[in-house]
Design an enzyme around this catalytic site. Structure first.
Site, short mmCIF file in Angstrom:
data_model
loop_
_atom_site.label_atom_id
_atom_site.label_comp_id
_atom_site.label_asym_id
_atom_site.label_seq_id
_atom_site.Cartn_x
_atom_site.Cartn_y
_atom_site.Cartn_z
N GLY A 59 -58.27 0.83 40.05
CA GLY A 59 -57.02 0.15 39.69
C GLY A 59 -55.78 0.98 39.92
O GLY A 59 -54.69 0.61 39.46
N ASN A 100 -65.44 -7.79 40.94
CA ASN A 100 -65.39 -7.68 39.47
C ASN A 100 -64.03 -8.23 39.05
O ASN A 100 -63.01 -7.57 39.23
CB ASN A 100 -65.53 -6.21 39.06
CG ASN A 100 -65.24 -6.00 37.58
OD1 ASN A 100 -65.28 -6.95 36.80
ND2 ASN A 100 -64.95 -4.76 37.20
N HIS A 146 -69.72 -0.01 33.48
CA HIS A 146 -68.41 0.10 34.14
C HIS A 146 -67.57 1.10 33.35
O HIS A 146 -67.65 1.16 32.11
CB HIS A 146 -67.72 -1.27 34.18
CG HIS A 146 -66.49 -1.25 35.04
ND1 HIS A 146 -65.30 -0.75 34.58
CD2 HIS A 146 -66.27 -1.65 36.31
CE1 HIS A 146 -64.39 -0.84 35.55
NE2 HIS A 146 -64.97 -1.38 36.61
N GLU A 162 -64.66 1.13 32.36
CA GLU A 162 -63.84 0.55 31.27
C GLU A 162 -64.69 0.28 30.04
O GLU A 162 -64.20 0.39 28.90
CB GLU A 162 -63.12 -0.71 31.79
CG GLU A 162 -62.01 -0.32 32.78
CD GLU A 162 -61.71 -1.34 33.86
OE1 GLU A 162 -62.10 -2.52 33.71
OE2 GLU A 162 -61.10 -0.95 34.87
N SER A 167 -60.22 0.92 44.19
CA SER A 167 -59.10 0.60 45.08
C SER A 167 -59.55 0.28 46.51
O SER A 167 -58.89 0.65 47.48
CB SER A 167 -58.07 1.72 45.07
OG SER A 167 -57.51 1.86 43.76
N LYS A 171 -62.87 -8.63 36.20
CA LYS A 171 -62.39 -8.07 34.93
C LYS A 171 -61.92 -9.23 34.03
O LYS A 171 -62.44 -10.34 34.13
CB LYS A 171 -61.27 -7.05 35.15
CG LYS A 171 -61.63 -6.01 36.20
CD LYS A 171 -60.75 -4.80 36.12
CE LYS A 171 -60.95 -3.95 37.35
NZ LYS A 171 -60.70 -2.53 37.11
N GLU A 199 -68.05 4.83 41.16
CA GLU A 199 -66.66 4.44 40.96
C GLU A 199 -65.90 5.58 40.27
O GLU A 199 -65.94 5.70 39.03
CB GLU A 199 -66.58 3.20 40.07
CG GLU A 199 -67.23 1.98 40.66
CD GLU A 199 -66.60 0.71 40.11
OE1 GLU A 199 -66.10 -0.09 40.89
OE2 GLU A 199 -66.59 0.54 38.87
C1 PEP Z 1 -63.54 -2.11 39.45
O1 PEP Z 1 -63.04 -2.74 38.55
O2 PEP Z 1 -64.74 -1.88 39.45
C2 PEP Z 1 -62.68 -1.61 40.53
C3 PEP Z 1 -63.22 -0.88 41.45
O3 PEP Z 1 -61.35 -1.97 40.47
P1 PEP Z 1 -60.27 -1.80 41.66
O4 PEP Z 1 -60.91 -2.28 42.94
O5 PEP Z 1 -59.12 -2.64 41.24
O6 PEP Z 1 -59.94 -0.35 41.75
#
Ligand code: PEP
Length: 250
Positions: free
Chosen positions: A178, A13, A101, A103, A214, A15, A172
């Site tokens: 992040g 992803n 997601h 966000e 992460s 972003k 998630e």
């Molecule tokens: C994500 O954006 O879905 C995500 C898991 O980000 P990160 O791997 O940076 O934590």
């Protein structure tokens, strides 16, 4: 490599990152690595910003790396300024559309029902929705993790077994996205096991359930060793070809 009944899937992803020049290098590296043994064991895909779908399609066409979008409208067409429909994504040969997601849920107020509507719209156009669920730190600390996940999943599962069987789910935890602080394999497995039980009760136990938050090459193996973790949704680490490919090669 752990024996799993379900195929491994690692999705990036991006972003709101990238530009034409940077993307070209990243996409080339993914395409070049796609023929390797690791890539043939693990499905790989990237979810890129809408303006770069054409670039991703041109760069990845004919390779085993698939591509998709980070969001999709719940509507097919009409006066929805700024939205992008599933049929538009299909025009760019997208395979995936993220739905829900954290966000999008947090910054754009997407409800559990809207997320389910987006998943349904994606399916109707022949895309595979990747439906994201996850609890905040406050919810975890209040002991509400599984209740939150079940609440988020309820309208999605209500779409029925035929729909759900054609989706991918992603757990998630919001506090892990992040932050550099991944859930431990045991924390993730507890939730993945609960999600698997919900899927099994519906008759869709074979749906792939990804972990996101992460994930890096250094922690992917221990996460992927868990029985109900079928791969990863990767944010930051997906912007570095070598790191992303090392996650996919676990
Ligand atoms: C994500 O954006 O879905 C995500 C898991 O980000 P990160 O791997 O940076 O934590």
């Amino acid at each position: 490599m752990t024996e799993h009944a379900r195929a491994r899937l690692v999705l990036g992803n991006w972003k709101m990152h990238g530009n034409l020049a940077e993307n070209a290098g990243l996409l080339d590296a993914l395409r070049s690595a796609a023929g390797s043994a690791a890539a043939s064991y693990c499905q790989i895909g990237v979810c890129v910003p809408f303006p770069y779908l054409a670039q991703a399609a041109a760069a990845l066409q004919g390779s085993s790396v698939s591509w998709g979008a980070q969001d999709v409208s719940a509507h097919d067409k009409g006066a929805y300024t700024g939205e992008v429909s599933a049929t538009m994504l299909k025009d760019f040969s997208c395979r995936w559309a993220l739905a829900g997601h954290s966000e999008r849920r947090a910054y754009h107020g997407e409800s559990d029902q809207v997320v389910a509507d987006k998943a349904r719209a994606a399916l109707q156009a022949g895309l595979t929705p990747v439906v994201c669920v996850g609890e905040t730190l406050d919810e975890r600390e209040a002991g509400q993790t599984l209740a939150v996940i079940r609440r988020q999943l309820a309208p999605v599962l209500a779409l029925g077994v035929d729909a759900v069987a054609r989706m991918v789910l992603a757990y998630e935890p919001v506090w892990a996205i992040g932050t550099g602080r991944s859930a431990s394999p045991e924390q993730a497995q507890e939730v993945h096991g609960a999600i698997r039980a919900e899927l099994a009760a519906l008759g869709a136990a074979q749906v792939q359930v990804l972990y996101g938050g992460s994930v890096k090459a250094a922690n992917a193996a221990s996460l992927f060793a868990m029985p109900d973790i079928d791969g990863a949704l990767v944010g930051g680490a997906a912007l570095v070809a070598d790191e992303f490919l090392r996650i996919a090669a676990v």
